[in-house]
Design an enzyme around this catalytic site. Structure first.
Site: not given
Length: 647
Positions: A132, A145, A362, A438, A442-443, A445, A447-448, A572-573
């Site tokens: 940074y 962002p 950031h 998601k 997840k249905s 099983k 990881s989203p 990224s999520q």
């Protein structure tokens, strides 16, 4: 044959085979830094009478230094998709040499372990400087962002200012929760996460320098800054006997009404904050030579946050894509790029046409705390609640004026040219994927996040015919002062799955490869969150060499390191229950940025590329990503593979 050769020979013989990842420990247990002898002249950390570090109020574990052997094995596995056989042999040979007893790796590892023995977090200071404050490209596009909020419909200027007043109210109520330590403790499993980033959201500002910036914190300020048509106003938002009560929303509207009376400023000082940091540092010195300018700069920097009241933006395309541009760069100098102060950690944007969102600098915090703030604002803005009790406005908004020399005006003109070129090069798109969310993932099983990451890998390979080095951000807040580690999402397994989808074969085999790719990603994610990823450790070794005037090892100029670190996918999520999403620019000239918000029944993606690169297109990526997700949906649905245990 030494240990790296022994572990990797089978991988070289079978390029499609998997490199085994080191066994992952349970998150409840942490590897402590090796306690090395403290070099002369370095002080131990300060502690309170209770024995806790004054900078570690939660008494969290310290960031570990991974074993050199484990890091090099993981590194070797992650570089293989990007190398031909000859390059891979060379990289393996370099790692063999680097890891020899008494070699460069052992020397640097011991020095790094010594640093970890005397630091709360061996990486924190280095990361702040290298990622940074020492980074000299503009924060706009390259670092900061934006978050796109749902569109608003304003029937009048007062209606817009009423919404802005709600944004102010919700934000400062959230600040009150932080100040009074009422923010719910965040955990991963049973382990607490470091909550210190929340305290750095408000009142924080980055200050430019010629070669390196600094950061200031003013959490006790009583004012915000409002920018309208390039004019900067100091707006007091607390009143009462001791300036301790938040103004009512009607009083805030009255304050904002004073700010929208001015005409357009032909020389907006705020546009300087969008420029290269060395350019801005030079301009800052020029401005600071005048006492009035110093005062105006100081008041701007001390503000709790910035509110930008924007003019309407042209809409050649849909709302979300236009807003993505606005929250990242303001649309250039002819639109709202001069209506910003990009050095402030939080800057809300409310356009007269209903466009709204935020941009954030950031340096002090990741996206998680900002996303929580976003949800609090949107929840309050959609409610019927109104703070009605007047507390008394202590002072009207003050225009923060600047005396601009010819040299300062030239800096503003140059900054305008630079942001126009940069903003014009950014290629943005938005994908609202409505076919499933998601919940479907997840249905099965799965990881989203891992599912989406593999879809991004598949998309890239379809478009470009080669695997893309792939960055995903993982937090390391399980440790004191924890920030991020890189999840290297491109793996031998992700490539094998993508190729299987592009070739003939049964869906059963494709699903098997999908599950293997998801497991590989999830395994690496868990390691990264435990401080056992590749990138931060290698950075630490490189910086250790530089600080001790040692030769930087050849490893860092090798094709394996360079190609696997040229992150053509930066992802990224950042989750929100609202129809909001984060967006940012790519990390590299021929790359993509992709941030996503997976909700229960749909998913939102902010996608970026650069027009200057003929190989990339955000629109093509968006279309192909949708196809990739549907392909993955089809193979799961067709095979009826319900996985009985979580991977």
């Amino acid at each position: 044959m030494n240990w790296i050769a022994q572990k990797s020979v089978s991988v070289l013989a079978k390029p499609g085979s998997r490199m085994l990842v080191a066994n992952t420990r349970a998150l409840a247990s942490f590897e402590r830094p090796i306690q090395a002898k403290i070099p002369p002249g370095i002080q131990q950390r300060s502690t309170s009478s209770s024995g806790k570090s004054l900078e570690n109020p939660q008494n969290l574990p310290h960031l570990p230094v991974p074993s050199l052997k484990d890091t090099l094995l993981r590194f070797l596995a992650t570089v293989q998709p990007h190398l031909n056989e000859e390059e891979f042999r060379r990289t393996r040979s370099l790692l063999d040499k680097f890891s020899q007893p008494g070699g460069d790796g052992e020397t640097l590892q011991k020095l790094l372990e010594a640093r970890a023995g005397i630091k709360e977090n061996w990486l924190a200071e280095w990361w702040l400087k290298t990622a940074y404050l020492g980074y000299r490209d503009p924060v706009v596009v390259w670092s900061s962002p934006g978050i796109v909020f749902p569109e608003r419909k304003f029937s009048s200027e007062r209606d817009r200012l009423a919404f802005a007043a709600k944004v102010i109210t919700a934000s400062l109520r959230f600040k009150g929760e932080i100040d009074n330590e009422r923010i719910p403790m965040e955990k991963f499993g049973k382990s607490e996460l470091d909550m210190q980033q929340y305290r750095k959201i408000f009142g924080t500002c980055r200050i430019p320098g010629r070669d390196i910036d600094k950061i200031e914190f003013h959490p006790k300020s009583k004012h915000i800054v409002v920018i309208h048509r390039g004019n900067i106003y100091k707006v007091t938002v607390y009143g009462g006997a001791d300036l301790g009560e938040l103004l009512s929303e009607e009083e805030l509207i009255e304050q904002l009404q004073e700010c929208v009376k001015g005409s357009r400023n032909p020389h907006p000082v705020g546009i300087l904050t969008s420029d290269n940091r060395n350019n801005w540092g030079k301009a800052y010195e020029i401005l600071s030579s005048d006492p009035q300018n110093r005062d105006s700069l100081a008041e701007t920097q001390k503000a709790l946050f910035v509110l930008s009241l924007d003019d309407a933006a042209p809409r050649p395309v849909d709302y979300k894509t236009v807003t993505s541009h606005q929250v990242i760069h303001g649309g250039g100098s002819r639109q709202n790029a001069g209506n910003r102060w990009y050095d402030k950690t939080v800057q809300f944007i409310v356009g007269e046409d209903g466009l709204n969102g935020l941009t954030y600098e950031h340096t002090p915090a990741e996206g998680g705390p900002i996303a929580v703030l976003t949800d609090q604002i949107l929840k309050y803005a959609d409610s019927e609640a109104v703070r009605q009790n007047r507390v008394g406005i202590p002072e009207k908004p003050k225009l923060l004026a600047f005396n601009l020399s010819a040299e300062a005006k030239e800096c503003i003109s140059e900054a305008a040219k630079n942001i126009d070129a940069l903003s014009g090069n950014l290629d943005m798109d938005y994908l609202h994927f409505k076919e499933f969310g998601k919940g479907f993932i997840k249905s099965h099983k799965l990881s989203p996040d891992s599912f989406i990451q593999i879809a991004l890998q598949y998309t890239f390979l379809r478009l470009h015919g080669v695997p893309g080095a792939h960055y995903e951000s993982a937090h390391t807040r399980l440790f004191v002062h924890g920030r991020t580690e890189t999840i290297r999402s491109c793996s031998n397994d992700s490539v094998a799955f993508a190729r299987a989808m592009m070739q003939s074969g049964s869906n059963e085999k494709r699903v098997e490869k999908l599950l293997a790719a998801i497991k590989a990603h999830k395994d690496y994610t868990m390691l990264a969150m435990q401080g056992k990823g590749v990138d931060r450790h290698l950075l630490g070794l490189k910086l250790t060499a530089q600080e001790n005037n040692l030769k930087v090892p050849e490893l860092f100029s090798d094709a394996g390191y360079l190609k696997s670190s040229h992150m053509r996918l930066s992802t990224s999520q950042v989750a929100s229950k609202y129809e909001a999403y984060m967006c940012y620019g790519p990390l590299v000239d021929n790359g993509y940025g992709c941030c996503y918000n997976p909700r229960e029944d749909d998913m939102l993606f902010g996608i970026s590329a650069f027009h200057s690169c003929p190989e990339t297109s955000s629109q093509k990526f968006s279309v192909t990503l949708k196809e990739s997700l549907m392909d993955m949906f089809k193979i799961l649905s067709d095979t009826g593979r319900g996985i009985k245990s979580k991977l």
